[in-house]
Design an enzyme around this catalytic site. Sequence first.
Site, PDB file in Angstrom:
ATOM      1  N   GLU B  92       4.568 -13.916   2.942  1.00 11.63           N
ATOM      2  CA  GLU B  92       5.236 -13.520   4.174  1.00 11.63           C
ATOM      3  C   GLU B  92       5.475 -14.699   5.117  1.00 11.63           C
ATOM      4  O   GLU B  92       6.531 -14.808   5.729  1.00 11.63           O
ATOM      5  CB  GLU B  92       4.401 -12.469   4.924  1.00 11.63           C
ATOM      6  CG  GLU B  92       4.384 -11.106   4.285  1.00 11.63           C
ATOM      7  CD  GLU B  92       3.553 -11.061   3.034  1.00 11.63           C
ATOM      8  OE1 GLU B  92       2.699 -11.942   2.867  1.00 11.63           O
ATOM      9  OE2 GLU B  92       3.767 -10.161   2.225  1.00 11.63           O
ATOM     10  N   HIS B 162      -0.941   0.741   5.023  1.00 16.08           N
ATOM     11  CA  HIS B 162       0.448   1.152   4.858  1.00 16.08           C
ATOM     12  C   HIS B 162       0.856   2.078   5.991  1.00 16.08           C
ATOM     13  O   HIS B 162       1.751   2.880   5.839  1.00 16.08           O
ATOM     14  CB  HIS B 162       0.647   1.871   3.507  1.00 16.08           C
ATOM     15  CG  HIS B 162       0.469   0.974   2.324  1.00 16.08           C
ATOM     16  ND1 HIS B 162      -0.766   0.593   1.863  1.00 16.08           N
ATOM     17  CD2 HIS B 162       1.368   0.360   1.518  1.00 16.08           C
ATOM     18  CE1 HIS B 162      -0.616  -0.210   0.827  1.00 16.08           C
ATOM     19  NE2 HIS B 162       0.654  -0.366   0.592  1.00 16.08           N
TER      20      HIS B 162
END
Lengths: 412, 362
Positions: B92, B162
């Site tokens: 990322e 999540h």
Amino acid sequence: YLPHWNWNCLTTDSQSEKSAVWIMALSRLSSRSNIISRPLSAAFRRSISTDTTPITIETSLPFTAHLCDPPSRSVESSTQELLSFFRTMALMRRMEIAADSLYKAKLIRGFCHLYDGQEAVAIGMEAAITKKDAIITAYRDHCIFLGRGGSLYEVFAELMGRQDGCSRGKGGSMHFYKKDSSFYGGHGIVGAQVPLGCGIAFAQKYSKEEAVTFAMYGDGAANQGQLFEALNISALWDLPSILVCENNHYGMGTAEWRAAKSPSYYKRGDYVPGLKVDGMDAFAVKQACKFAKEHALKNGPIILEMDTYRYHGHSMSDPGSTYRTRDEISGVRQERDPIERIKKLVLSHDLATEKELKDMEKEIRKEVDDAIAKAKDCPMPEPSELFTNVYVKGFGTESFGADRKEVKAALP
Amino acid sequence: MASLLSRFCRKLALPGSAHGSRMTSTTACGSETVKSLNLYSAINQALHIALETDPRSYVFGEDVGFGGVFRCTTGLAERFGKNRVFNTPLCEQGIVGFGIGLAAMGNRAVVEIQVADYIYPAFDQIVNEAAKFRYRSGNQFNCGGLTIRAPYGAVGHGGHYHSQSPEAFFCHVPGIKVVIPRSPREAKGLLLSSIRDPNPVVFFEPKWLYRQAVEEVPEHDYMIPLSQAEIIREGSDITLVGWGAQLTVMEQACLDAEKEGISCELIDLKTLLPWDKETVEASVKKTGRLLISHEAPITGGFGAEISATILERCFLKLEAPVSRVCGLDTPFPLVFEPFYMPTKNKASSSSSLSSPSKTHIF
């Protein structure tokens, strides 16, 4: 692109050849005349071998080394070890398949990442180390937890979010931990566990425990920057950390060659030595981990790349067939399946018969079913558990339900 | 499901609700062709349009090539080629840094972070590089072409990693914009605005709504202005402010309150940074009460900023303290998700006018 594999495993040594001939002779005898030979064959019916003589197994492939001398291909083992390998791997396999069914039945919710196909890594590693050596891994942790001494009941209870799970139902599939066997879990964010593992190794070196840490990650996570930071620090300070890349060739759905310029993960350490291991061969894994432990205690970090494969998709929401062919999956299952390999070894060394192994598998199935039934009866954690263990103490937030009576909990 | 659908459609049908700052495609009323789309399809359409209209725009991130794990980038690689729509490795920090560099060269980089919970390795790049590039170079350089898209929010079974709502962290950084759509129609317009905005934008998409929310979305290229809140439901007794998926919950609470005769005004903030203070202020001056709701934990959540600002501006007009109905101060839990979430019951019991007003911290 297809992963390459060569498997010339079945090198039987002379001892097993002899016993094979012996068995063949016996069977010919017993089949010829039922009436006469029945008492004879009864006398020769034996239970699972309890022989204690050491057995030497050749690994399927030689090791490929980077900046170090690879260990020998001959692995010392014993009857007991072979049989226990078979049993534990079959247990792991059965557990993962059962988890698959539970997930489809919506008893397990959230995410579930299955390890079937990769059991040899967990088993081989356990055989080479003690419970004082630490293991830390990412989310594909059910079998590693089992290998570290976790019970099936704890596994299924945690998967279903019940209070008797190993993390008291608060972690779920991705967060299994076992403190007394130095299993540091179970992490959702890939790559983050590797610097953590190096920190654990630092603590081990500091306390002079002669223990090492195995920090496991996958081929996808191998591209995370923090790995290289952790490697640099470990090498600088000679930490007993062993980075284990479980290369199952797919980072979720991305094949390794599309994510990595250099898919030789064992060489990624550059100045850190590395070893490439056939991860479907439990004995190769065992040998490599033993070698790595000795190396790490003397010379600092080392990288192990386990060439392995997962049969399921990345998780239960991934069919696993959109980015690889079914032929590939079944090909690996036929040629390299770790349990089949051990089974063939057991049979060729005449440590047990097919039937005995089948009985073992039946027992395992029952064990797993019993554990599931017991776990299903376990209650969910208390609602107040939502607030426990955020901090140790000193934080007082109150929470009220809609009628201001229920779910009231004050953080200690 | 059907009620959700009717709710979204109802919003469009009500002429009365096209009030104040709601300038959504007022130009296209009669002649526009609309199609019933869900959130990920609307976003997909927006990306198609963005790439089509600007040949120097790129979409990249983990797994975007085959369509992405939430199908938002389907068809892009096939249509625009692997040189403009491509997969990145699992890194990322690298992805965002790379995007900043690309944007600094005058391109539009539409970066996808697979799930907002994974955005933290990139936090340094966003805060220290993207937000400050224009400022520290005296306007010589900028990375305005950068847009970071990330699915955020609870999904029912997401667990710790999540389900997070990290918008508050980013709202604390002058130099970037934070945008959160509530529905497919909004998402398409807001995303196009974000991509074309000359500032770096972090665009959070409510993942719960990817398939659940279905709405009539115009097929043409349209933009919804940033930093303009929208009053999606008019009322006179209390103002409710929210964003993203939480608005669905709040609307339920509004309907329940209506049954007890409480008229609720519901505002969609849309852009959190910089946020439309004027609209909220005007509304609170009218109603005298404010309730803010978001999924993120209450302490330090963006509701605190709204509360403080409104207090400063509307102190004399407030009849009750500002109320926040938010997630709890715990890590996002696994099995306890139903307890954690700011449900409509929590909102209803807080906005009740009959009970003596206290600040309820949920």
